[in-house]
Design a protein around this motif. Structure first.
Motif, short mmCIF file in Angstrom:
data_model
loop_
_atom_site.label_atom_id
_atom_site.label_comp_id
_atom_site.label_asym_id
_atom_site.label_seq_id
_atom_site.Cartn_x
_atom_site.Cartn_y
_atom_site.Cartn_z
N ASP A 45 0.78 -1.12 0.08
CA ASP A 45 -0.12 0.09 -0.08
C ASP A 45 0.97 1.31 0.10
O ASP A 45 2.20 1.13 0.14
N PRO A 46 0.42 2.48 -0.26
CA PRO A 46 1.22 3.80 -0.49
C PRO A 46 1.92 3.95 0.76
O PRO A 46 3.40 4.46 0.63
N ARG A 47 1.44 3.59 2.04
CA ARG A 47 2.18 3.90 3.30
C ARG A 47 3.66 2.97 3.08
O ARG A 47 4.67 3.54 3.53
N LEU A 48 3.39 1.92 3.01
CA LEU A 48 4.86 0.69 3.14
C LEU A 48 5.45 0.97 1.88
O LEU A 48 6.84 1.09 2.03
N LEU A 49 4.99 1.28 0.62
CA LEU A 49 5.60 1.58 -0.54
C LEU A 49 6.58 2.70 -0.35
O LEU A 49 7.64 2.88 -0.86
N SER A 50 5.99 3.92 0.45
CA SER A 50 6.93 5.24 0.65
C SER A 50 8.02 4.75 1.29
O SER A 50 9.25 5.18 1.39
N VAL A 51 8.12 3.77 2.52
CA VAL A 51 9.21 3.29 3.07
C VAL A 51 10.07 2.26 2.15
O VAL A 51 11.34 2.85 2.20
N ALA A 52 9.48 1.53 1.52
CA ALA A 52 10.46 0.63 0.46
C ALA A 52 11.38 1.53 -0.51
O ALA A 52 12.35 1.13 -0.94
N GLU A 53 10.61 2.56 -1.15
CA GLU A 53 11.22 3.48 -2.02
C GLU A 53 12.38 4.13 -1.61
O GLU A 53 13.05 4.73 -2.31
N MET A 54 12.49 4.28 -0.38
CA MET A 54 13.75 5.05 0.24
C MET A 54 15.06 4.33 0.67
O MET A 54 15.92 4.69 0.89
N VAL A 55 14.69 2.84 0.52
CA VAL A 55 15.76 1.86 0.63
C VAL A 55 16.71 2.20 -0.56
O VAL A 55 16.20 2.04 -1.72
N LYS A 110 8.69 12.10 2.95
CA LYS A 110 7.63 11.98 1.60
C LYS A 110 6.49 11.56 2.51
O LYS A 110 6.27 10.81 3.26
N LEU A 111 5.28 12.01 2.07
CA LEU A 111 3.95 11.90 2.57
C LEU A 111 3.38 10.82 1.66
O LEU A 111 3.52 10.74 0.65
N SER A 112 2.56 10.09 2.33
CA SER A 112 1.65 9.03 1.64
C SER A 112 0.24 9.05 2.25
O SER A 112 0.09 9.34 3.43
N ARG A 113 -0.53 8.44 1.84
CA ARG A 113 -2.01 8.47 2.01
C ARG A 113 -2.25 6.94 1.87
O ARG A 113 -2.32 6.25 0.93
N ALA A 114 -2.99 6.17 3.11
CA ALA A 114 -3.11 5.04 3.06
C ALA A 114 -4.69 4.66 4.16
O ALA A 114 -4.57 5.20 5.32
N ALA A 115 -5.56 4.06 3.66
CA ALA A 115 -6.64 3.91 4.51
C ALA A 115 -7.13 5.09 5.29
O ALA A 115 -7.60 5.24 6.35
N GLY A 116 -7.23 6.26 4.55
CA GLY A 116 -7.77 7.50 4.98
C GLY A 116 -6.94 8.37 6.02
O GLY A 116 -7.39 9.44 6.19
N LYS A 117 -5.68 7.82 5.93
CA LYS A 117 -4.71 8.55 6.73
C LYS A 117 -3.49 9.12 6.04
O LYS A 117 -3.10 8.33 5.16
N ILE A 118 -3.03 10.25 6.64
CA ILE A 118 -1.63 10.44 5.87
C ILE A 118 -0.49 10.39 6.76
O ILE A 118 -0.61 10.74 7.97
N TYR A 119 0.50 9.67 6.16
CA TYR A 119 1.60 9.43 6.94
C TYR A 119 2.91 9.97 6.39
O TYR A 119 3.08 10.22 5.28
N THR A 120 3.91 10.35 7.18
CA THR A 120 5.18 10.78 6.63
C THR A 120 6.27 9.75 6.78
O THR A 120 6.36 8.95 7.69
#
Length: 236
Positions: free
Chosen positions: A13-23, A152-162
């Motif tokens: 999902d976008p939240r975990l993808l934003s993490v993986a893309e920084m690796v 990097k911000l991401s939205r998943a399940a209606g919430k926004i994460y950084t």
């Protein structure tokens, strides 16, 4: 939500993808608090890394991680560690370059970083995604000599994460309260999710101010933060 395609390759999902893309490509990764090990599986399937240490403090999540590794055929490239933070991971032995810590509060993330000298090693990067207390995490990083390279911000399940990318350089920094709350990098970049992200913080502050006012408490700090968010949002 995690899905998979017909080739048994997972989609984050976008939240975990934003993490993986920084690796970084070719990194040796330690995923702290791995839970289902979705990030390690994704990184291995995509060829972004060849080896991951997946750790968790509890046996249940670690068993789920093992199950995921077996299901997706990447067991040979993951070492599992039952560990509180980095204490039992032994990152030196595997030459870990990228440390992922997400899915927990910012103050706990700060404690994990602070308790390991390895996080201060040259060339090691931290990829952090606080579920709460991002202000406190940024405050710790600034005071402990860690430089934020990107957010990097991401939205998943209606919430926004950084997601915060940081590394140690030994230089202590100071930021304004609103920069600690929203992230200076987020403010400067102002990507498409930023205004919604900032407004959500403002709404939370307004609710807090209302409750504090009813209790006769001083909310000067919270009002100043709200005003500062308004000023940022007024700038196009």
């Amino acid at each position: 939500m995690i899905t998979e395609n017909e080739n048994n390759v997972i989609n984050l999902d976008p939240r975990l993808l934003s993490v993986a893309e920084m690796v970084r490509q070719g990194a040796v990764v330690a995923d702290i608090g791995t839970d289902h090990a979705y990030i390690p599986v994704y990184l291995l399937q995509k060829g972004r890394t060849k080896f991951v240490i997946a750790s968790d403090i509890n046996k249940g999540p670690l068993e789920r991680a093992r199950h995921s590794a077996e299901k997706y055929g990447v067991t040979d490239n993951i070492r599992f560690a039952l560990s509180d933070g980095l204490a039992g991971v032994e990152p030196e032995a595997d030459g870990v370059t990228d440390i992922v810590i997400c899915g927990m509060g910012g103050e706990l993330i700060a404690r994990i970083i602070d308790e390991s000298e390895y996080t201060r090693r040259q060339g090691v990067r931290l990829i952090l995604q606080p579920m709460s207390s991002a202000y406190e995490l940024r405050e710790y990083l600034a005071g402990a000599g860690f430089r934020v390279l990107e957010e990097k911000l991401s939205r998943a399940a209606g919430k926004i994460y950084t997601c915060i990318l940081a590394e140690y350089d030994g230089e202590k920094r100071s930021f304004s309260d609103v920069e600690l709350l929203l992230g200076k990098a987020n403010i400067e970049k102002r990507e498409r999710l930023f205004d919604d992200f900032a407004m959500r913080h403002k709404v939370q502050l307004e609710k807090k101010i209302a409750g504090m006012s009813l209790g006769g408490l001083d909310c000067t700090f919270e009002r100043k933060l709200t005003d500062d968010i308004d000023k940022i949002l007024e700038v196009e």
